[in-house]
Design a protein around this motif. Structure first.
Motif, PDB file in Angstrom:
ATOM      1  N   ALA A   1       0.828  -1.206   0.000  1.00 53.50           N
ATOM      2  CA  ALA A   1       0.000   0.000   0.000  1.00 53.50           C
ATOM      3  C   ALA A   1       0.862   1.255   0.000  1.00 53.50           C
ATOM      4  O   ALA A   1       0.499   2.267  -0.606  1.00 53.50           O
ATOM      5  CB  ALA A   1      -0.931  -0.004   1.209  1.00 53.50           C
ATOM      6  N   VAL A   2       2.016   1.204   0.683  1.00 51.73           N
ATOM      7  CA  VAL A   2       2.924   2.347   0.664  1.00 51.73           C
ATOM      8  C   VAL A   2       3.457   2.568  -0.739  1.00 51.73           C
ATOM      9  O   VAL A   2       3.573   3.699  -1.218  1.00 51.73           O
ATOM     10  CB  VAL A   2       4.079   2.131   1.670  1.00 51.73           C
ATOM     11  CG1 VAL A   2       5.169   3.187   1.485  1.00 51.73           C
ATOM     12  CG2 VAL A   2       3.547   2.165   3.090  1.00 51.73           C
ATOM     13  N   ALA A   3       3.773   1.462  -1.415  1.00 51.16           N
ATOM     14  CA  ALA A   3       4.284   1.564  -2.783  1.00 51.16           C
ATOM     15  C   ALA A   3       3.215   2.075  -3.741  1.00 51.16           C
ATOM     16  O   ALA A   3       3.529   2.762  -4.720  1.00 51.16           O
ATOM     17  CB  ALA A   3       4.811   0.212  -3.238  1.00 51.16           C
ATOM     18  N   ASP A   4       1.957   1.759  -3.490  1.00 50.06           N
ATOM     19  CA  ASP A   4       0.855   2.191  -4.345  1.00 50.06           C
ATOM     20  C   ASP A   4      -0.260   2.720  -3.448  1.00 50.06           C
ATOM     21  O   ASP A   4      -1.141   1.969  -3.025  1.00 50.06           O
ATOM     22  CB  ASP A   4       0.353   1.035  -5.200  1.00 50.06           C
ATOM     23  CG  ASP A   4      -0.690   1.472  -6.217  1.00 50.06           C
ATOM     24  OD1 ASP A   4      -1.135   2.641  -6.159  1.00 50.06           O
ATOM     25  OD2 ASP A   4      -1.066   0.656  -7.080  1.00 50.06           O
ATOM     26  N   PRO A   5      -0.255   4.016  -3.123  1.00 50.39           N
ATOM     27  CA  PRO A   5      -1.227   4.563  -2.165  1.00 50.39           C
ATOM     28  C   PRO A   5      -2.666   4.542  -2.659  1.00 50.39           C
ATOM     29  O   PRO A   5      -3.580   4.852  -1.885  1.00 50.39           O
ATOM     30  CB  PRO A   5      -0.741   5.996  -1.948  1.00 50.39           C
ATOM     31  CG  PRO A   5       0.046   6.313  -3.176  1.00 50.39           C
ATOM     32  CD  PRO A   5       0.696   5.034  -3.596  1.00 50.39           C
TER      33      PRO A   5
ATOM     34  N   LEU B   1     -10.246  -5.101   2.840  1.00 47.60           N
ATOM     35  CA  LEU B   1     -11.436  -4.392   2.365  1.00 47.60           C
ATOM     36  C   LEU B   1     -11.705  -4.605   0.878  1.00 47.60           C
ATOM     37  O   LEU B   1     -12.801  -4.294   0.397  1.00 47.60           O
ATOM     38  CB  LEU B   1     -11.287  -2.885   2.628  1.00 47.60           C
ATOM     39  CG  LEU B   1     -11.159  -2.455   4.081  1.00 47.60           C
ATOM     40  CD1 LEU B   1     -11.018  -0.939   4.169  1.00 47.60           C
ATOM     41  CD2 LEU B   1     -12.341  -2.933   4.911  1.00 47.60           C
ATOM     42  N   ARG B   2     -10.737  -5.114   0.158  1.00 48.61           N
ATOM     43  CA  ARG B   2     -10.890  -5.211  -1.300  1.00 48.61           C
ATOM     44  C   ARG B   2     -12.021  -6.149  -1.733  1.00 48.61           C
ATOM     45  O   ARG B   2     -12.714  -5.850  -2.711  1.00 48.61           O
ATOM     46  CB  ARG B   2      -9.557  -5.629  -1.930  1.00 48.61           C
ATOM     47  CG  ARG B   2      -8.474  -4.575  -1.753  1.00 48.61           C
ATOM     48  CD  ARG B   2      -7.124  -5.064  -2.231  1.00 48.61           C
ATOM     49  NE  ARG B   2      -6.060  -4.243  -1.649  1.00 48.61           N
ATOM     50  CZ  ARG B   2      -4.779  -4.551  -1.691  1.00 48.61           C
ATOM     51  NH1 ARG B   2      -4.388  -5.679  -2.296  1.00 48.61           N
ATOM     52  NH2 ARG B   2      -3.883  -3.764  -1.124  1.00 48.61           N
ATOM     53  N   PRO B   3     -12.264  -7.286  -1.026  1.00 46.07           N
ATOM     54  CA  PRO B   3     -13.413  -8.114  -1.437  1.00 46.07           C
ATOM     55  C   PRO B   3     -14.753  -7.400  -1.273  1.00 46.07           C
ATOM     56  O   PRO B   3     -15.738  -7.764  -1.927  1.00 46.07           O
ATOM     57  CB  PRO B   3     -13.313  -9.323  -0.492  1.00 46.07           C
ATOM     58  CG  PRO B   3     -11.890  -9.361  -0.060  1.00 46.07           C
ATOM     59  CD  PRO B   3     -11.475  -7.931   0.034  1.00 46.07           C
TER      60      PRO B   3
ATOM     61  N   GLU C   1     -10.471  -2.754  -5.321  1.00 46.53           N
ATOM     62  CA  GLU C   1      -9.051  -2.639  -5.015  1.00 46.53           C
ATOM     63  C   GLU C   1      -8.574  -1.210  -4.801  1.00 46.53           C
ATOM     64  O   GLU C   1      -7.674  -0.967  -3.999  1.00 46.53           O
ATOM     65  CB  GLU C   1      -8.213  -3.280  -6.136  1.00 46.53           C
ATOM     66  CG  GLU C   1      -8.286  -4.796  -6.168  1.00 46.53           C
ATOM     67  CD  GLU C   1      -7.171  -5.399  -6.992  1.00 46.53           C
ATOM     68  OE1 GLU C   1      -6.394  -4.625  -7.608  1.00 46.53           O
ATOM     69  OE2 GLU C   1      -7.069  -6.630  -7.014  1.00 46.53           O
ATOM     70  N   ARG C   2      -9.160  -0.241  -5.497  1.00 48.52           N
ATOM     71  CA  ARG C   2      -8.547   1.084  -5.546  1.00 48.52           C
ATOM     72  C   ARG C   2      -9.520   2.195  -5.134  1.00 48.52           C
ATOM     73  O   ARG C   2     -10.710   2.145  -5.457  1.00 48.52           O
ATOM     74  CB  ARG C   2      -8.011   1.369  -6.951  1.00 48.52           C
ATOM     75  CG  ARG C   2      -6.911   0.388  -7.358  1.00 48.52           C
ATOM     76  CD  ARG C   2      -6.314   0.730  -8.717  1.00 48.52           C
ATOM     77  NE  ARG C   2      -5.185  -0.159  -8.975  1.00 48.52           N
ATOM     78  CZ  ARG C   2      -3.939   0.093  -8.554  1.00 48.52           C
ATOM     79  NH1 ARG C   2      -3.692   1.222  -7.888  1.00 48.52           N
ATOM     80  NH2 ARG C   2      -2.961  -0.755  -8.801  1.00 48.52           N
TER      81      ARG C   2
END
Length: 218
Positions: A87-91, A98-100, A104-105
């Motif tokens: 998550a740090v790499a891709d904020p 929580l994604r299910p 995802e974004r």
């Protein structure tokens, strides 16, 4: 900055034992992904649980039970740590638990306006033991005064708010019960995005808020 508001000990024990309702477990797991302090506390809770099992059975854990416990420790400690690094790499990524429920974004969330400056997204079916909601509240917004019918677990994902309990920023969790009545006010700057699990309807004081509540079933 590391979270400064943490899961209640009873919530951690419930999560460790698998007793939390699924909506609450999703919020707790998301906080664990972000909070090294609570991951350490969970490790201790898991170890205590293992010792209690040994004492109850009157014998050491079997090899199968030890393997299951080790797998649980990897799931609760190692996987959240790796997810946090991702998550740090891709904020733009939501916490993995929580994604299910929501996708995802953040950039693809399809918000529903429920009041001026307030948007909501309802998660999938959380079963009979609660509901899971995500809220996006504009900065500087004063929410209606309300209490909780029973338990609520709220995690701040982005932005911040202040209430009678203090300041809550990204990663902080509010572990509330029916005795708490508060009126969150979001901080100036970015919108506040939070996710909340509850097992009973909220109690609003104002009739407008109660009318909206009846329509939205929150």
């Amino acid at each position: 900055m590391a979270p400064s508001r943490h899961l209640d000990a009873a919530t951690l024990i419930g999560y460790s034992s698998g007793a939390l309702p699924v909506a609450f477990a999703a919020v707790a797991a998301s906080h664990l992904e972000l909070c090294a302090h609570c991951r350490a506390e969970l490790r201790a809770a898991d170890a205590i649980g293992a010792r209690l099992i040994e004492q109850q059975d009157g014998a050491p854990l079997s090899a199968t039970a030890r393997d299951a416990l080790q797998a649980r420790l990897v799931e609760d400690i190692v996987v959240p740590r790796r997810a946090a690094a991702s998550a740090v790499a891709d904020p733009d990524l939501l916490p993995a638990p929580l994604r299910p429920w929501f996708g995802e974004r953040y950039s693809t969330l399809r918000w529903r306006a429920i009041a001026p400056g307030i948007h909501m997204l309802r998660g999938g079916d959380a079963g009979p033991d609660g509901q899971l909601l995500m809220l996006r509240t504009a900065s500087g917004k004063r929410m209606p005064m309300h209490g909780h019918g029973n338990n609520e677990l709220t995690l701040v994902l982005r932005g911040a708010y202040d209430d009678v309990l203090g300041h809550f920023g990204p990663g902080d969790v509010a572990d509330l019960d029916a005795e708490i009545e508060h009126q969150p006010v979001t901080s100036i700057g970015a919108a506040c995005i939070s996710v909340a699990a509850s097992d009973a309807p909220m109690r609003f004081n104002g009739w407008i808020a109660r009318a909206i509540q009846a329509v939205l079933r929150i």
